[in-house]
Design an enzyme around this catalytic site. Sequence first.
Site, mmCIF file in Angstrom:
data_model
loop_
_atom_site.group_PDB
_atom_site.id
_atom_site.type_symbol
_atom_site.label_atom_id
_atom_site.label_comp_id
_atom_site.label_asym_id
_atom_site.label_seq_id
_atom_site.Cartn_x
_atom_site.Cartn_y
_atom_site.Cartn_z
ATOM 1 N N ASP A 81 0.746 -1.061 0.025
ATOM 2 C CA ASP A 81 -0.034 -0.075 0.024
ATOM 3 C C ASP A 81 0.792 1.337 -0.062
ATOM 4 O O ASP A 81 1.955 1.130 0.691
ATOM 5 C CB ASP A 81 -0.742 0.041 1.320
ATOM 6 C CG ASP A 81 -1.828 1.002 1.432
ATOM 7 O OD1 ASP A 81 -2.430 1.626 0.453
ATOM 8 O OD2 ASP A 81 -2.269 1.345 2.585
ATOM 9 N N HIS A 82 0.572 2.392 -0.822
ATOM 10 C CA HIS A 82 1.156 3.496 -0.925
ATOM 11 C C HIS A 82 2.701 3.206 -1.103
ATOM 12 O O HIS A 82 3.851 4.009 -0.204
ATOM 13 C CB HIS A 82 0.958 4.355 0.368
ATOM 14 C CG HIS A 82 -0.510 4.973 0.557
ATOM 15 N ND1 HIS A 82 -0.967 6.032 -0.302
ATOM 16 C CD2 HIS A 82 -1.561 4.557 1.091
ATOM 17 C CE1 HIS A 82 -2.275 6.232 0.010
ATOM 18 N NE2 HIS A 82 -2.416 5.233 0.886
ATOM 19 N N ASP A 103 2.142 5.093 -5.335
ATOM 20 C CA ASP A 103 1.475 6.371 -4.985
ATOM 21 C C ASP A 103 2.196 7.541 -5.376
ATOM 22 O O ASP A 103 2.978 8.320 -4.700
ATOM 23 C CB ASP A 103 0.974 6.443 -3.494
ATOM 24 C CG ASP A 103 0.253 7.718 -3.194
ATOM 25 O OD1 ASP A 103 0.086 8.789 -4.077
ATOM 26 O OD2 ASP A 103 0.076 8.023 -1.840
ATOM 27 N N GLY A 183 -7.112 8.420 8.067
ATOM 28 C CA GLY A 183 -7.301 8.692 9.755
ATOM 29 C C GLY A 183 -8.555 8.878 10.190
ATOM 30 O O GLY A 183 -9.508 8.601 9.750
ATOM 31 N N HIS A 210 -9.683 5.064 -0.468
ATOM 32 C CA HIS A 210 -8.740 4.909 0.664
ATOM 33 C C HIS A 210 -9.270 5.473 1.844
ATOM 34 O O HIS A 210 -10.312 6.297 1.649
ATOM 35 C CB HIS A 210 -7.249 5.707 0.106
ATOM 36 C CG HIS A 210 -6.384 4.760 -0.708
ATOM 37 N ND1 HIS A 210 -5.204 4.484 -0.207
ATOM 38 C CD2 HIS A 210 -6.522 3.959 -1.661
ATOM 39 C CE1 HIS A 210 -4.542 3.743 -1.090
ATOM 40 N NE2 HIS A 210 -5.476 3.512 -2.000
ATOM 41 N N GLY A 212 -10.962 4.392 4.330
ATOM 42 C CA GLY A 212 -12.051 3.840 4.560
ATOM 43 C C GLY A 212 -12.508 4.178 6.131
ATOM 44 O O GLY A 212 -14.072 4.292 6.340
ATOM 45 N N ASN A 232 -9.840 0.488 1.544
ATOM 46 C CA ASN A 232 -8.514 0.449 2.483
ATOM 47 C C ASN A 232 -9.095 0.763 3.847
ATOM 48 O O ASN A 232 -9.558 1.715 4.128
ATOM 49 C CB ASN A 232 -7.607 1.418 2.008
ATOM 50 C CG ASN A 232 -6.878 0.907 0.857
ATOM 51 O OD1 ASN A 232 -7.381 -0.014 0.124
ATOM 52 N ND2 ASN A 232 -5.782 1.621 0.648
ATOM 53 N N THR A 235 -7.073 2.729 9.961
ATOM 54 C CA THR A 235 -7.416 3.111 11.515
ATOM 55 C C THR A 235 -8.577 2.438 12.354
ATOM 56 O O THR A 235 -8.221 2.512 13.433
ATOM 57 C CB THR A 235 -7.793 4.840 11.412
ATOM 58 O OG1 THR A 235 -6.603 5.444 10.490
ATOM 59 C CG2 THR A 235 -7.976 5.586 12.618
HETATM 60 P P1 13P Z 1 -7.918 4.533 7.148
HETATM 61 O O1 13P Z 1 -6.573 4.664 8.169
HETATM 62 O O2 13P Z 1 -8.411 6.025 7.302
HETATM 63 O O3 13P Z 1 -8.703 3.457 7.217
HETATM 64 O O4 13P Z 1 -7.240 4.726 5.691
HETATM 65 C C1 13P Z 1 -6.360 3.399 5.404
HETATM 66 C C2 13P Z 1 -5.922 3.457 3.980
HETATM 67 O O5 13P Z 1 -6.443 4.214 3.112
HETATM 68 C C3 13P Z 1 -4.574 2.860 3.558
HETATM 69 O O6 13P Z 1 -4.228 3.042 2.592
#
Ligand code: 13P
Length: 286
Positions: A81-82, A103, A183, A210, A212, A232, A235
């Site tokens: 991811d990223h 990304d 976040g 992203h 989510g 995704n 958090t």
């Molecule tokens: P959240 O931490 O807001 O769920 O986002 C996760 C995310 O998009 C990871 O790429």
Amino acid sequence: MLVSYKTILEKAFEGNYAVGAFNCLSLENVIGVIKAAEKLNSPVILQLAEVQFPYSPMELMAPMFLKAAHESKVPVAVHLDHGQSFETCAKAIKLGFNSVMFDGACLPYEENVRITSDVVRMAKAVGVDVEAELGKVGDTGDGGEGTGDASTADVFTDVEESASFIAETGIDALAIAIGNLHGNYIATPKLNIQRLKEIRERNNLPLVLHGGSGTSEEDFKACAHNGIAKVNVATAVQMAITKKIQEYLATATKPNYIDMKWKMMEASEEAAAYHIELFESVNKAF
Ligand code: 13P
């Protein structure tokens, strides 16, 4: 079983549901997420972001993700991811991740296209799938520092640009910005579902949401029904674990680490199950 990201996303895209992609930072996260997916008979994605490497090194996490995927009864993809550079994507591929995200959303458009295309060429040569991002999914500034407001249209993914970006790069899925943030949200966001529909209509490619955590149930459903094939979540799982550990420490007469590990697994499983049900991927294992 380990299944390709592209296969998992295409089935979700065609079936109008979304698959949860959970950032897993520990063994407890991995066990909990896989357990939830198996109980609900759902495909799932285990992922790790480059910013998480300092406390969850990719070299140590990759073998665990892969073993968990191979042993699982449900389809599992293992995703970077990223990824912030071509080199990180290459390293992840060498370690066995079967999909990577580059990304370049903060880069000028041309540079995002150039590096994403390079990653696609490298990845495709060894059968690995690629996600990229267009538009800016910002950060809420965890802990309440940020505004939690992504309602300004200039950070949203542009519809026409999304079409040229997909054509120029050859990616397998596109992460979009429609008011979503990474976040903790200060207030529940209202996603721009109209923009999502326009992007979906213009492109026949699975889309990714992203940030989510904290999205309303209504928006999650609207996303899953309008082209978002992967959501995704990071958090929400971390918050669920923190809450459970706080409760445990407040009540346990003899707090101990082993019990805390069980609590972490339970919280990971519960948080993953909640999202899997919302995304409507229950019984979509194939
Ligand atoms: P959240 O931490 O807001 O769920 O986002 C996760 C995310 O998009 C990871 O790429």
